[in-house]
Design an enzyme around this catalytic site. Structure first.
Site, PDB file in Angstrom:
ATOM      1  N   HIS A   1     -17.792  70.309  45.006  1.00 25.68           N
ATOM      2  CA  HIS A   1     -18.919  70.798  44.200  1.00 25.68           C
ATOM      3  C   HIS A   1     -20.185  70.908  45.060  1.00 25.68           C
ATOM      4  O   HIS A   1     -20.971  71.839  44.909  1.00 25.68           O
ATOM      5  CB  HIS A   1     -19.160  69.876  43.003  1.00 25.68           C
TER       6      HIS A   1
ATOM      7  N   LEU B   1     -35.071  89.499  42.258  1.00 23.42           N
ATOM      8  CA  LEU B   1     -33.808  89.135  41.602  1.00 23.42           C
ATOM      9  C   LEU B   1     -34.002  88.176  40.400  1.00 23.42           C
ATOM     10  O   LEU B   1     -34.859  87.292  40.451  1.00 23.42           O
ATOM     11  CB  LEU B   1     -32.949  88.440  42.674  1.00 23.42           C
TER      12      LEU B   1
ATOM     13  N   ASP C   1     -15.138  79.548  40.930  1.00 28.41           N
ATOM     14  CA  ASP C   1     -14.023  78.617  40.713  1.00 28.41           C
ATOM     15  C   ASP C   1     -13.364  78.225  42.033  1.00 28.41           C
ATOM     16  O   ASP C   1     -13.332  79.019  42.976  1.00 28.41           O
ATOM     17  CB  ASP C   1     -12.994  79.284  39.773  1.00 28.41           C
TER      18      ASP C   1
HETATM   19  C1  IPE Z   1     -14.581  78.193  34.651  1.00 28.09           C
HETATM   20  O1  IPE Z   1     -13.818  77.476  35.559  1.00 28.09           O
HETATM   21  C2  IPE Z   1     -15.928  77.584  34.496  1.00 28.09           C
HETATM   22  C3  IPE Z   1     -16.768  77.563  35.690  1.00 28.09           C
HETATM   23  C4  IPE Z   1     -16.529  78.071  36.868  1.00 28.09           C
HETATM   24  C5  IPE Z   1     -18.033  76.935  35.498  1.00 28.09           C
HETATM   25  P1  IPE Z   1     -12.704  76.427  35.085  1.00 28.09           P
HETATM   26  O2  IPE Z   1     -12.051  75.942  36.330  1.00 28.09           O
HETATM   27  O3  IPE Z   1     -13.304  75.404  34.198  1.00 28.09           O
HETATM   28  O4  IPE Z   1     -11.711  77.360  34.245  1.00 28.09           O
HETATM   29  P2  IPE Z   1     -10.269  77.086  33.663  1.00 28.09           P
HETATM   30  O5  IPE Z   1     -10.357  75.887  32.796  1.00 28.09           O
HETATM   31  O6  IPE Z   1      -9.370  76.857  34.837  1.00 28.09           O
HETATM   32  O7  IPE Z   1      -9.903  78.328  32.923  1.00 28.09           O
HETATM   33  C1  IPE Z   2     -15.479  75.351  39.549  1.00 29.52           C
HETATM   34  O1  IPE Z   2     -14.597  74.702  40.382  1.00 29.52           O
HETATM   35  C2  IPE Z   2     -16.700  74.521  39.264  1.00 29.52           C
HETATM   36  C3  IPE Z   2     -16.842  74.059  37.876  1.00 29.52           C
HETATM   37  C4  IPE Z   2     -16.038  74.312  36.888  1.00 29.52           C
HETATM   38  C5  IPE Z   2     -17.975  73.223  37.583  1.00 29.52           C
HETATM   39  P1  IPE Z   2     -13.476  73.758  39.781  1.00 29.52           P
HETATM   40  O2  IPE Z   2     -14.015  72.373  39.696  1.00 29.52           O
HETATM   41  O3  IPE Z   2     -12.920  74.311  38.526  1.00 29.52           O
HETATM   42  O4  IPE Z   2     -12.386  73.825  40.926  1.00 29.52           O
HETATM   43  P2  IPE Z   2     -10.803  73.855  40.753  1.00 29.52           P
HETATM   44  O5  IPE Z   2     -10.470  75.012  39.852  1.00 29.52           O
HETATM   45  O6  IPE Z   2     -10.412  72.557  40.152  1.00 29.52           O
HETATM   46  O7  IPE Z   2     -10.296  74.040  42.144  1.00 29.52           O
HETATM   47 MG    MG Z   3     -11.362  75.566  38.101  1.00 31.65          MG
END
Ligand code: IPE
Ligand code: IPE
Ligand code: MG
Length: 255
Positions: free
Chosen positions: A41, A135, A24
């Site tokens: 990303h 792995l 995240d």
């Molecule tokens: C969780 O992250 C899903 C992934 C990392 C793929 P999110 O950023 O979507 O989670 P929430 O919505 O903040 O809980």
């Molecule tokens: C996690 O990073 C990646 C996915 C959920 C695909 P985020 O896109 O949730 O990044 P933040 O939380 O907005 O910084």
């Molecule tokens: Mg996020």
């Protein structure tokens, strides 16, 4: 054997067998740099590559990466399309490389929601690497813990109505065998980057006794040193699985 090499072997021996990561913070990483979330990303994919290399080198058995949740469809359409394109491009580029490194690729999640092309690529990646023995990288894509349990119960129910599993009770083992993670050890170490302290519908059943590790580091900044820190934190914990601390210290119980 040189002292340094034996120290590495020794320290690797109590490594977690299975590490599961919620990657995240990509969006915030980009926003901090006044760049579009897409850049975050892309940087996130680079971080994945380094972490996979680390896990292969340190003989971790399974690395599960949460790439796209069943809730992430709620994001703006443009971001969802970008993530799908990035997923496809990454698979196209990485499958052969994973295979050359004896890494097995597996996907968990409801893949029927993805385009046919993407589903084909996923199947190709799994088929090509299925006999690899180093792995295992598990990519959770359109994955949700609730979905996983529902699909497991659905499969059990279908088998029961087809006359299989006669007189079988619903046991933990039966459920384990029908979850998307069947055959994999349960995660020993869960890592969530990006500062949030929640599980966001990830592996709800499987995390029952997993050690949880949260870090503020945003995913694109999470590197091999960061993973070292997380693994060291894991190694300094005492897992008790319900026993007392003394029982574990005296080794009078098997964990
Ligand atoms: C969780 O992250 C899903 C992934 C990392 C793929 P999110 O950023 O979507 O989670 P929430 O919505 O903040 O809980
Ligand atoms: C996690 O990073 C990646 C996915 C959920 C695909 P985020 O896109 O949730 O990044 P933040 O939380 O907005 O910084
Ligand atoms: Mg996020």
């Amino acid at each position: 054997m040189p002292a340094e090499a034996s120290a590495i072997l020794e320290s690797d021996s109590d490594n977690p067998r299975h590490i599961a990561i919620i990657m995240d913070g990509n969006g915030r990483w980009a926003q901090k740099r006044f760049m579009p979330r897409a850049v975050g990303h892309q940087a996130g994919v680079k971080a994945v590559r380094k972490i996979v290399e680390y896990c292969a080198k340190h003989k971790i058995e399974v690395l599960t990466l949460f790439a796209f949740s069943s809730e992430n469809w709620r994001r703006p359409e443009a971001e969802v399309s970008l993530l799908m394109a990035l997923f496809m491009a990454t698979l196209q580029r990485e499958i052969n490389k994973l295979d050359r490194n004896n890494i097995r690729l597996r996907f968990i999640g409801d893949r029927t929601a993805f385009s046919d092309k993407l589903q084909q690529k996923m199947a190709e990646g799994e088929a090509k690497t299925q006999d690899n023995t180093a792995l295992t990288v598990v990519v959770a894509a359109n994955y949700g813990g609730h979905w996983d349990m529902c699909q497991a119960f659905q499969k059990v129910m279908e088998k029961m109505s087809a006359g299989e599993l006669i007189n079988q009770k619903i046991s933990e083992e039966l459920i384990n065998q029908h979850l998307s993670t069947a055959g994999l050890p349960e995660p020993d170490l869960f890592i969530r980057t990006g500062g949030e302290q929640r599980v966001s519908n990830f592996m709800l059943w499987q995390l029952a006794y997993t050690e949880l590790y949260f870090t503020k580091t945003l995913w694109p900044d999470f590197d091999q040193n960061s993973l070292d820190e997380a693994i060291n934190s894991f190694k300094n914990r005492q897992r008790r699985f319900g026993h007392t601390s003394e029982q574990v210290l005296n080794k009078s119980v098997t964990l």
